[in-house]
Design a protein around this motif. Structure first.
Motif, PDB file in Angstrom:
ATOM      1  N   VAL A 142       0.669  -0.999  -0.352  1.00  0.00           N
ATOM      2  CA  VAL A 142       0.099  -0.143   0.047  1.00  0.00           C
ATOM      3  C   VAL A 142       0.379   1.385   0.458  1.00  0.00           C
ATOM      4  CG1 VAL A 142      -1.581   1.571   1.378  1.00  0.00           C
ATOM      5  CG2 VAL A 142      -1.818  -1.423   1.065  1.00  0.00           C
ATOM      6  N   LEU A 143       1.595   1.035   0.430  1.00  0.00           N
ATOM      7  CA  LEU A 143       2.268   2.118   1.239  1.00  0.00           C
ATOM      8  C   LEU A 143       3.283   2.925  -0.381  1.00  0.00           C
ATOM      9  CD1 LEU A 143       4.516   1.961   4.424  1.00  0.00           C
ATOM     10  CD2 LEU A 143       2.461   4.224   3.263  1.00  0.00           C
ATOM     11  N   ARG A 144       4.668   1.465  -0.794  1.00  0.00           N
ATOM     12  CA  ARG A 144       4.850   1.834  -2.158  1.00  0.00           C
ATOM     13  C   ARG A 144       3.678   2.586  -3.199  1.00  0.00           C
ATOM     14  NH1 ARG A 144       9.844  -0.011  -2.188  1.00  0.00           N
ATOM     15  NH2 ARG A 144      10.137  -0.851  -4.435  1.00  0.00           N
ATOM     16  N   SER A 145       2.116   1.813  -3.497  1.00  0.00           N
ATOM     17  CA  SER A 145       1.062   1.972  -4.726  1.00  0.00           C
ATOM     18  C   SER A 145       1.153   3.728  -4.415  1.00  0.00           C
ATOM     19  CB  SER A 145      -0.118   0.932  -3.807  1.00  0.00           C
ATOM     20  OG  SER A 145       0.598  -0.350  -4.529  1.00  0.00           O
ATOM     21  N   ILE A 146       0.933   4.324  -3.146  1.00  0.00           N
ATOM     22  CA  ILE A 146       0.967   5.911  -2.459  1.00  0.00           C
ATOM     23  C   ILE A 146       1.976   6.358  -3.024  1.00  0.00           C
ATOM     24  CG2 ILE A 146       0.810   7.141  -0.627  1.00  0.00           C
ATOM     25  CD1 ILE A 146      -1.089   5.188   0.580  1.00  0.00           C
ATOM     26  N   ALA A 147       3.155   5.607  -2.822  1.00  0.00           N
ATOM     27  CA  ALA A 147       4.791   6.387  -3.474  1.00  0.00           C
ATOM     28  C   ALA A 147       4.407   6.533  -4.553  1.00  0.00           C
ATOM     29  CB  ALA A 147       5.668   5.866  -2.523  1.00  0.00           C
ATOM     30  N   ASP A 148       4.348   5.779  -5.623  1.00  0.00           N
ATOM     31  CA  ASP A 148       4.281   5.336  -6.928  1.00  0.00           C
ATOM     32  C   ASP A 148       2.896   5.987  -7.838  1.00  0.00           C
ATOM     33  OD1 ASP A 148       6.224   3.865  -6.911  1.00  0.00           O
ATOM     34  OD2 ASP A 148       4.332   1.902  -7.778  1.00  0.00           O
ATOM     35  N   ARG A 149       2.162   6.828  -7.787  1.00  0.00           N
ATOM     36  CA  ARG A 149       0.628   7.694  -7.071  1.00  0.00           C
ATOM     37  C   ARG A 149       1.020   8.418  -7.420  1.00  0.00           C
ATOM     38  NH1 ARG A 149      -3.304   6.072  -3.621  1.00  0.00           N
ATOM     39  NH2 ARG A 149      -3.137   4.182  -4.794  1.00  0.00           N
ATOM     40  N   HIS A 150       2.024   9.251  -6.644  1.00  0.00           N
ATOM     41  CA  HIS A 150       2.331  10.714  -6.394  1.00  0.00           C
ATOM     42  C   HIS A 150       3.695  11.011  -6.752  1.00  0.00           C
ATOM     43  CE1 HIS A 150      -1.491  11.647  -4.394  1.00  0.00           C
ATOM     44  NE2 HIS A 150      -1.213  10.333  -3.503  1.00  0.00           N
ATOM     45  N   ASP A 151       4.252   9.834  -7.536  1.00  0.00           N
ATOM     46  CA  ASP A 151       5.717  10.079  -7.907  1.00  0.00           C
ATOM     47  C   ASP A 151       7.183  10.054  -6.790  1.00  0.00           C
ATOM     48  OD1 ASP A 151       4.871   9.686 -10.429  1.00  0.00           O
ATOM     49  OD2 ASP A 151       4.640  11.516 -10.651  1.00  0.00           O
ATOM     50  N   ARG A 152       7.181   9.739  -5.935  1.00  0.00           N
ATOM     51  CA  ARG A 152       7.827   9.818  -4.719  1.00  0.00           C
ATOM     52  C   ARG A 152       8.376   8.876  -4.088  1.00  0.00           C
ATOM     53  NH1 ARG A 152       5.414  13.747  -1.105  1.00  0.00           N
ATOM     54  NH2 ARG A 152       4.321  15.518  -2.695  1.00  0.00           N
TER      55      ARG A 152
END
Length: 222
Positions: free
Chosen positions: A33-43
């Protein structure tokens, strides 16, 4: 609302919170989940399962049964979470104020909707035509105005001028209180519509912020 609820179940997929997943021992899903959020916001996100597990294990309580229903109806589970809401003096104060907020707004809102129009009618207020069309037209206008209250609350919470969420709730409550008292002077249909729209807008500033703030306060006890 029915259409939106169907979309919520079929199309709009929301991830579970990482905090909950970790508390349930689902480290792999939490990292995902954390990596998905980071990928979604280019972080960037350097967290891995190994690095997360190296931080230690969650001390989980033994609960009766393995299903969510058994934990939901367990008195010991309920008492455990209630004690968490009063674990410290600051946490107890925060919990008490949130509960008091819900208690008072739960009293004020139905009193305003049910008894105040009767009070005004007994004082000679004349709202004019009361046809079904006028009733539902006013209801639609009133609720449409209320939509924009939480939108404004979102901007206020992020602005340094309004002292965050607690300041937003204070401002929303005070302005709503002023309109509540002013509403007792309503005598015409136009005044009634205007004041109900203003109250709906200002009340939802408080309501919207309290809705978002309450789960965050309760989550600290988990």
């Amino acid at each position: 609302m029915f259409v939106l609820s169907i979309l919520r179940l079929t199309i709009i997929r929301l991830e579970e919170t990482p905090k909950f997943l970790i508390s349930e021992g689902k480290d792999e899903q939490a990292v995902h989940v954390l990596r998905s959020i980071a990928d979604r916001h280019d972080r960037p996100c350097s967290l891995t399962i190994e690095r997360l597990q190296a931080c230690g294990q969650i001390a989980r309580r033994a609960t009766p049964g393995s299903g969510w229903l058994a934990r939901l109806i367990s008195p010991s589970e309920v008492l455990f979470h209630l004690r968490g809401l009063f674990a410290t003096r600051k946490m107890a104060l925060s919990t008490t104020l949130v509960w008091l907020s819900w208690l008072l707004i739960g009293l004020a809102y139905p009193l305003y909707n049910v008894f105040l129009p009767t009070y005004l009618a007994s004082r000679g207020a004349m709202f004019g035509e009361s046809s079904p069309y006028i009733t539902w037209r006013n209801y639609a206008i009133n609720n449409t105005c209320g939509i924009f209250g939480p939108v404004l609350a979102g901007f206020m919470c992020r602005s340094p001028w309004f002292w965050g969420r607690r300041g937003t709730m204070i401002i929303g409550a005070v302005i709503t209180m002023v309109f509540f008292f002013c509403y007792t002077q309503v005598r015409t249909a136009s005044q009634n519509l205007g004041f109900t729209c203003a109250i709906s807008f200002c009340l939802n500033i408080y309501y919207g912020t309290l809705y978002a703030y309450t789960p965050e306060v309760c989550a600290r006890s988990l």
